[in-house]
Write an enzyme that holds these catalytic residues in place. Structure first.
Site, mmCIF file in Angstrom:
data_model
loop_
_atom_site.group_PDB
_atom_site.id
_atom_site.type_symbol
_atom_site.label_atom_id
_atom_site.label_comp_id
_atom_site.label_asym_id
_atom_site.label_seq_id
_atom_site.Cartn_x
_atom_site.Cartn_y
_atom_site.Cartn_z
ATOM 1 N N ASP A 101 15.567 14.703 -25.317
ATOM 2 C CA ASP A 101 16.977 14.531 -24.990
ATOM 3 C C ASP A 101 17.318 13.036 -25.063
ATOM 4 O OD1 ASP A 101 19.261 16.288 -23.763
ATOM 5 O OD2 ASP A 101 19.141 14.605 -22.365
ATOM 6 N N HIS A 300 14.337 24.518 -24.831
ATOM 7 C CA HIS A 300 14.524 23.070 -24.882
ATOM 8 C C HIS A 300 13.493 22.326 -24.047
ATOM 9 C CE1 HIS A 300 16.731 19.451 -25.715
ATOM 10 N NE2 HIS A 300 16.979 19.208 -24.440
#
Length: 328
Positions: A101, A300
């Protein structure tokens, strides 16, 4: 048993917290939001046991590192200076970087701006900077007029978002972690109308423990964010236009250090924020792509969800990098 060592140091004007384990070539692991160094708990020991010195810092605004208030403090050049300052503090000229991220974007920024400090980059889930052809705030606010959008939510009401998250840290962290996992469906969030809060838009997750997250592991995050607040993490979102403009002003945004990529097939970020066929576009953003691997299972949060497979691939990438470096 973990052999982590916690450190605090004054770096680039911040009181920074970071965790280390092991001796050898340096590997730096960079987290995203809402995370801390602890999101690398499964990787630190595995890489250290393989002969690496592993460092996992809390990025500015999160964990036990200082939380600056000014948005410009979250600009690319300041964050790059944080990590380069950490290398200086540790006495290392360079490192291998991997992240998730926002942490992965920091790794790319270092590779672009300070390539001499980078032995290699291992991209995890985020293949390159998010694909925006104009200011991110414009695009995300357009999406937010059609349905709930967490990015426009932060942009339009940062104070309200911060108050809501800080009033319910356990609930929001549990919901976010589950929806981003392979067991969640982030599209459920977009089914809610504009004007909802993030907490309202997120579905109720199953009770802990999950296969990849225990109650005490969640409590580590709850404890940290209850202390630090969520304002620093939200500031990373609010700085999106500034950093998009900053990157656009650079002559080049292509990394030229050795690049490896590891992802899961069902990552919501990879599927929705990097355009069509992002894997096919890797060479447009990274000049020296060495290997690409897709790991089955997990969403994720792959490093937490499927740590055994992630650690195996990370070590294969590192061995390949070390082998190619020794023959140069």
């Amino acid at each position: 048993m973990a052999n982590w060592t916690h450190h605090r140091a004054r770096i680039n004007g911040l009181d920074m917290h970071y965790v280390t384990e092991g001796e050898g070539p340096l590997v730096v692991l960079l987290h995203g939001f809402p995370h801390t160094w602890f999101s690398w708990r499964h990787q630190i020991g595995a890489l250290a046991d393989a002969g690496y010195q592993v460092v996992a810092p809390d990025l500015r605004g999160m964990g036990q590192t200082d939380v600056p208030d000014r948005l410009e403090d979250y600009r690319v050049d300041n964050v790059v200076a944080d990590i380069c300052g950490l290398l200086d503090h540790l006495g290392h000229d360079s490192a291998v970087f991997s992240g998730l991220d926002y942490g992965q974007f920091v790794a790319y920024d270092i590779a672009v701006e300070r390539p001499e400090r980078v032995r290699g980059v291992i991209g995890l889930q985020n293949p390159f900077y998010a694909s925006y052809d104009r200011l991110p705030s414009e695009i995300e606010r357009e999406r937010g007029r059609e349905h709930f959008n967490h990015m426009s939510y932060y942009l339009d009401d940062p104070d309200g978002a911060r108050a809501d998250l800080e009033g319910h840290p356990r609930e929001i962290l549990t919901k976010i972690f589950h929806i981003l996992s392979g067991e969640g469906d982030f599209m459920q969030v977009w089914e809610h109308p504009p004007g909802a809060t993030y907490r309202q838009a997120l579905p109720q997750p199953p009770a802990l423990p999950w296969s990849w997250l225990s109650e005490w592991e969640l409590e580590t995050y709850v404890s940290e964010y209850s202390r630090s607040g969520f304002g620093g993490g939200i500031n990373w979102y609010l700085a999106a236009d500034m950093n998009w403009t900053y990157r656009k002003s650079r002559a080049d945004n292509v990394t030229r250090t050795p690049f490896y990529f590891l992802c899961s097939a069902s990552d919501v970020d990879l599927l929705n924020w990097h355009g069509d066929d992002p894997i096919d576009k890797l060479k447009e953003h990274h000049a020296d792509v060495r290997a690409v691997r897709t790991v089955p299972g997990g969403g994720h949060l792959l490093a937490m969800e499927n740590p055994a497979e992630v650690n195996k691939v990370l070590l294969e990438f590192l061995a390949d990098l070390d082998g190619s470096s020794s023959t140069n």
